[in-house]
Structure formats: C-alpha cells, structure tokens
Enzyme design. Sequence first.
Site, PDB file in Angstrom:
ATOM      1  N   ASN A  36     -10.125   8.454  -2.545  1.00 39.44           N
ATOM      2  CA  ASN A  36      -9.258   7.795  -3.518  1.00 39.44           C
ATOM      3  C   ASN A  36     -10.069   7.392  -4.744  1.00 39.44           C
ATOM      4  O   ASN A  36      -9.820   6.365  -5.361  1.00 39.44           O
ATOM      5  CB  ASN A  36      -8.639   6.564  -2.837  1.00 39.44           C
ATOM      6  N   LYS A  85      -3.897   1.491  -0.006  1.00 36.93           N
ATOM      7  CA  LYS A  85      -3.286   0.307  -0.637  1.00 36.93           C
ATOM      8  C   LYS A  85      -1.962   0.563  -1.347  1.00 36.93           C
ATOM      9  O   LYS A  85      -1.484  -0.311  -2.067  1.00 36.93           O
ATOM     10  CB  LYS A  85      -4.279  -0.317  -1.608  1.00 36.93           C
ATOM     11  N   SER A 125      -5.325  -9.867   0.869  1.00 34.81           N
ATOM     12  CA  SER A 125      -4.376  -9.808  -0.236  1.00 34.81           C
ATOM     13  C   SER A 125      -3.385 -10.957  -0.138  1.00 34.81           C
ATOM     14  O   SER A 125      -3.057 -11.421   0.966  1.00 34.81           O
ATOM     15  CB  SER A 125      -3.610  -8.485  -0.148  1.00 34.81           C
ATOM     16  N   TYR A 150       1.705  -1.826   4.661  1.00 35.44           N
ATOM     17  CA  TYR A 150       0.410  -2.139   4.035  1.00 35.44           C
ATOM     18  C   TYR A 150       0.098  -3.629   4.201  1.00 35.44           C
ATOM     19  O   TYR A 150      -0.997  -4.015   4.615  1.00 35.44           O
ATOM     20  CB  TYR A 150       0.438  -1.767   2.538  1.00 35.44           C
ATOM     21  N   LYS A 154      -2.998  -5.964   6.461  1.00 31.45           N
ATOM     22  CA  LYS A 154      -3.871  -7.069   6.028  1.00 31.45           C
ATOM     23  C   LYS A 154      -3.705  -8.266   6.966  1.00 31.45           C
ATOM     24  O   LYS A 154      -4.675  -8.946   7.307  1.00 31.45           O
ATOM     25  CB  LYS A 154      -3.564  -7.465   4.580  1.00 31.45           C
TER      26      LYS A 154
END
Length: 337
Positions: A36, A85, A125, A150, A154
């Site tokens: 990425n 992400k 996050s 996603y 986390k």
Amino acid sequence: MRRTIVTGGAGFIGSHTCVELLAAGIEPVIVDDLRNSEERVLEGLEKITGRKPVIHRIDCTDAQALNKVFAAERPDSVIHFAADKAVGESVRDPLKYYHNNIGSLATLLRTMAKHGIKDIVFSSSCTVYGEGDKLPVTEDSRTGAAASPYGYTKVVCEQMLRDASAADADLCVVMLRYFNPIGAHPSAHIGELPIGVPNNLVPFITQAAAGLRDKLTVFGNDYPTRDGSCIRDYIHVVDLAKAHVLALQWIAKQNAPLCEVFNLGTGQGNTVLEAVHTFEEVNGVKVPFVIGPRRPGDVVAMYADTAKSLKVLGWRTERTLADSMRDAWRWQQALGK
Ligand code: UD1
C-alpha cells in the site's frame, strides 16, 4: 543508537514517524511489503534524512520472515502501523481485515516474546469510540461499538494488547488513538498515497483542486452541526509522528510494565465545509464541490480530549488546520499526478 522496528514504515503515518525517530536519535527499521505504498516514499525518506532507509519487505503475518528480521536486527522496541485501513473495503471484504490486522499483531507479539522485546506502540483509531458517548471524547469514554469491520479490528487489537499485557508482567504497551491524520511533510518529499479514488476527505480535496477529480461530494449538510456537515478533529501528520517518539521515550523512562492509551488529536473539531474553505483560503485555489447524501457509517461529530497526552507525554499539536492544508497541497503538486 537505539533501534525500533516500524511495521508499515513506508505508509503515510509510518514514514513521517521514521523521520521524527531519526531526528530523535532512534534508528527505524522498516518492515513493510509496500503493498500500500511506493518506492518513492523510500526515496523521499532518504532526501529528508540523508540516510538510506533500512527496510525488510515482508508481510507481518509471516511469522518465519518476521522472526528472521528480529534475529538480524535485534531491536529495542516496536511501533506497529502495518494494517489495512479502507473502511468501505472492510465492509466488502471483512475477512481480509480480520486476517491482516489481527493476524499481524498476534504474529508480532509472539515474535517479540520470543526475542524478549517488551516495548510496543500501537496505531489505534478514534473509530473505537463509535458515536462517542460524550464530546470531546476522553480515553475512558466507552469503546467497542465501531462502525465497520476495520473499526472492529482496532477494538480487537486493543483488547489483544490488554490481554497480552495482563499475561506478561514485563510488557510495555502504548496504544495511540488517532483522530483524522492529514497533511504531509513540509518538504513535500513524503505524504499520503491513496490508491485509486480516495476515500478520505483531504486527498479527495487535493485531487479535486488539481483537476484529477471532477468535484468533491460533501457527504451531507443536514447534520445537527454549525453548518450541517460532519465534524472531525484533523491533525497534521508531523504532529502525530512526533507523539510516537515521545511515547517510546516515555515507556523507556517508566522502567515498569504498563498498558496505556492516549488520544492524538488537536482537541478542535472542524466541519467538512470549514476544511474545504480553509484549503481554498490558504492555497488560493478553488475546490469544486457539491452537496451529496450522508455517507453510511459516518458519525456526526468526533474530536479529542487531549489532556492526558499533554499531561503524561508532554505532547501537544503545533500545526494548524491551515498548515495541514498548505502541506497537503504542496504534496499533491509534488506528486504531479
Ligand atoms: C475514517 C475512519 C477512521 C480512519 C480514517 C482513515 C470511521 C468512523 N472512521 O475516518 O477510523 O482512521 O477513516 O482511513 O471508521 N467526506 C466527504 N467527502 C468525501 C470524503 C469524506 O464529505 O469525499 C467527509 C466524511 O463524511 C467525514 C469527513 O469528510 O465527515 C472525514 O472523512 P474521512 O476522511 O473519510 O475520515 P473518517 O470517516 O472521519
């Protein structure tokens, strides 16, 4: 020189953190398979720091390869950025997210244990707060109701770190909850490299301003906010990067096992329309935009209470939204695409 493994060190936040680590006399050892990212980030790092970055191009879920890196590099600590992400993609392909994001942390923790490495800083996050039970959100606000797979990775990774810390009397864990990282290095040698159509606001703004996109769609102007658009806490990536150095230095000073979480935001909420207008004003460029429908999964407002980061780490942001927008535009222009 102390050495830290930086997984995802060729990514947006990881690369800026490598710059700040070197400036603080800590050598970053990048672990990143560039899935990425691009070579140009490594070239940019060299231009800024004057040193060729040390990089191992491996997948962090590959235990054997990771083991070899730890054996060869003998790091003192780890900063773990490597993760997928894209919120929308995580809804379409949740198993990719659970496999990569959770698998890489589990592999990393086992490898650290095997090599006796105790200090880890983890990229979390504000998504773990979901809607947020109060504003600004403090570190002890309720977590666990994320809006996407996603986000749940986390939540699970944070829990994994708490459990690992409870089971290992020597582990030192700092989890950093980022709000909305934007901007780029002021040199314009490194910045964000979105793949395909950007999901995030600021890369979309810069691409629309550069004429690479027709126009920005502002997702909703009927929210209960001062101008109807959503509120976020936009933080300059260089300020964010510096917090990782302080976190490592703080861990080293404690000389005791710990598991702590910190919010990393400016403490200021700005609406989407304020962000667009700040970009236009500071750069003297128009951003073509239309108002569209709300984006599913968006929270109305999210911004950080940053008192703990200031008190414990001595960290505060030094760059404004205008600085971020200026640097984001310089980077877009340097990209030339
Ligand atoms: C999301 C994630 C966050 C993650 C971050 C980086 C959630 C709730 N948040 O943040 O955890 O770290 O992405 O990948 O999962 N907007 C537009 N038009 C656009 C793009 C965005 O109006 O084309 C608006 C959004 O509606 C939002 C704001 O801009 O109000 C910021 O959006 P974005 O940059 O995507 O970040 P978040 O969704 O806040």
